[in-house]
Design a protein around this motif. Structure first.
Motif, short mmCIF file in Angstrom:
data_model
loop_
_atom_site.label_atom_id
_atom_site.label_comp_id
_atom_site.label_asym_id
_atom_site.label_seq_id
_atom_site.Cartn_x
_atom_site.Cartn_y
_atom_site.Cartn_z
N ALA A 222 0.83 -1.21 0.00
CA ALA A 222 0.00 0.00 0.00
C ALA A 222 0.87 1.26 0.00
O ALA A 222 0.54 2.25 -0.65
N ALA A 223 1.99 1.20 0.71
CA ALA A 223 2.91 2.35 0.73
C ALA A 223 3.45 2.63 -0.67
O ALA A 223 3.54 3.79 -1.09
N GLY A 224 3.82 1.58 -1.38
CA GLY A 224 4.30 1.75 -2.74
C GLY A 224 3.25 2.33 -3.66
O GLY A 224 3.53 3.22 -4.47
N LEU A 225 2.02 1.83 -3.52
CA LEU A 225 0.93 2.35 -4.35
C LEU A 225 0.63 3.81 -4.01
O LEU A 225 0.35 4.62 -4.90
N ALA A 226 0.70 4.16 -2.72
CA ALA A 226 0.47 5.55 -2.31
C ALA A 226 1.52 6.47 -2.91
O ALA A 226 1.25 7.64 -3.19
#
Length: 271
Positions: A222-226
Motif C-alpha cells: 500500500a505504501a508503494g501504491l500511495a
C-alpha cells in the motif's frame, strides 16, 4: 513537504508487531505518512492473543469519515476487520468516499494470528467475500486464508494454487497475491494473478520471529501504491523489503515467543 498518505483499517496489536502498529511502521519505513482506523483492540504479545474487544461500527465509520474529510489519502490497506457489522460499515463508508475517485485498496484477509488464535469469526467470512473483495485492487491471502475464503481444502500443488487464485479473482478483486509462506520447500514463492501476473521467489528464512509478516507485506505494498508505483513495482519493493526485515528479525530480540520482523532494518544501527 506534502508526503504521500496511506490509510490502514485494522486491529490494534498491543505487542506492536502486527496490526495497526505494524502497518504504521511499514508505511514510515518506506517513506509514507500513515493514518489509521482501528476496528478492534487486542490484548496480545509474542505468545498469543489474550482478549479482543471490537470497536463499534459507528466509531469505525466516524474514523473513516474523519480521515477522508481532511487527508489526501493515496492508498488504503485493510486488515483485521472483526464481525459482520464492522465489515459492512467499512465497505459502506469506502464506497461513499471513493465513489468519485480511484484509490487503490490492498485487502489482507486476516483470519488467524501467528499464534493460531482466530481473528475473524466464521460467520463473517461470507460478509468479507461479498462486501470487501469487490472493492480490492489487491487481495493478499496466505494459503490457509485462500482456502477458507473459497470453502475448500488448502492448495498443495501449483495447479491447485493457480486455480484457487483464479477463483478468488472471480469474486471481484483486480489482483490476487497468493503468499507461499505456508508451503513446503527451501524456496518461498508468492504468485500474483490478475491484470498483471508474476512470481516472486526468495530463499526460506529459518526464524521464529515472523509475527506480523502478512500485515507488514500488505501495508508495504500500500505504501508503494500511495507513492505512485505500479502494482508490480509496489509488490516487488514490498517483497524485497520484507525479506530483509525477516532476515534482520533475530537482531531485535523482542519478546520470548514469535517476535516481530525488523521494520526499520535499513535505518537502525546494529550497534
Amino acid at each position: 513537504m506534502a508526503p504521500a498518505i496511506a490509510l490502514t483499517i485494522a486491529g490494534s496489536d498491543s505487542s506492536g508487531g502486527a496490526g495497526i502498529q505494524a502497518d504504521l511502521k511499514s508505511f514510515s519505513a518506506l517513506g509514507v505518512y500513515g493514518a489509521s482506523v482501528i476496528t478492534a483492540i487486542t490484548a496480545q504479545n509474542t505468545h498469543g492473543v489474550e482478549a479482543i474487544e471490537p470497536v463499534s461500527p459507528a466509531m469505525i465509520s466516524a474514523q473513516i469519515d474523519a480521515a477522508f474529510s481532511d487527508l489526501d489519502i493515496s492508498a488504503i490497506k485493510i486488515g483485521m476487520v472483526g464481525g459482520v457489522e464492522a465489515i459492512e460499515a467499512v465497505a459502506a463508508r469506502l464506497r461513499h468516499h471513493l465513489a468519485a475517485r480511484s484509490t487503490p485498496i490492498v485487502l489482507d484477509p486476516v483470519m488467524i494470528a501467528k499464534s493460531g488464535d482466530v481473528l475473524l469469526p466464521s460467520e463473517a467470512i461470507s460478509a468479507l467475500r461479498e462486501n470487501l473483495l469487490p472493492l480490492a485492487s489487491l487481495l493478499t491471502p496466505n494459503l490457509p486464508e485462500a482456502a477458507d475464503l473459497l470453502g475448500i481444502q488448502q492448495a498443495k500443488t501449483h495447479d491447485e494454487l493457480r486455480n484457487q487464485g483464479q477463483a478468488l479473482l472471480a469474486l471481484g478483486p483486480r489482483h490476487v497475491l497468493l503468499k507461499g509462506g505456508h508451503a513446503a520447500g527451501k524456496t518461498c514463492t508468492d504468485l500474483l494473478l490478475g491484470e498483471d501476473e508474476m512470481a516472486l521467489c526468495a530463499p526460506r528464512i529459518h526464524t521464529k520471529n515472523t509475527h506480523g509478516t502478512g500485515c507488514s507485506l500488505s501495508s508495504a505494498i500500500a505504501a508503494g501504491l500511495a507513492s505512485g508505483m505500479s502494482m508490480t513495482k509496489a509488490i516487488r519493493q514490498a517483497h524485497d523489503w520484507l525479506h530483509c526485515a525477516i532476515l534482520a528479525a533475530d537482531d531485535l530480540n523482542v519478546g520470548s515467543g514469535h517476535g516481530p520482523v525488523h521494520h526499520f532494518h535499513a535505518m537502525w544501527s546494529k550497534a
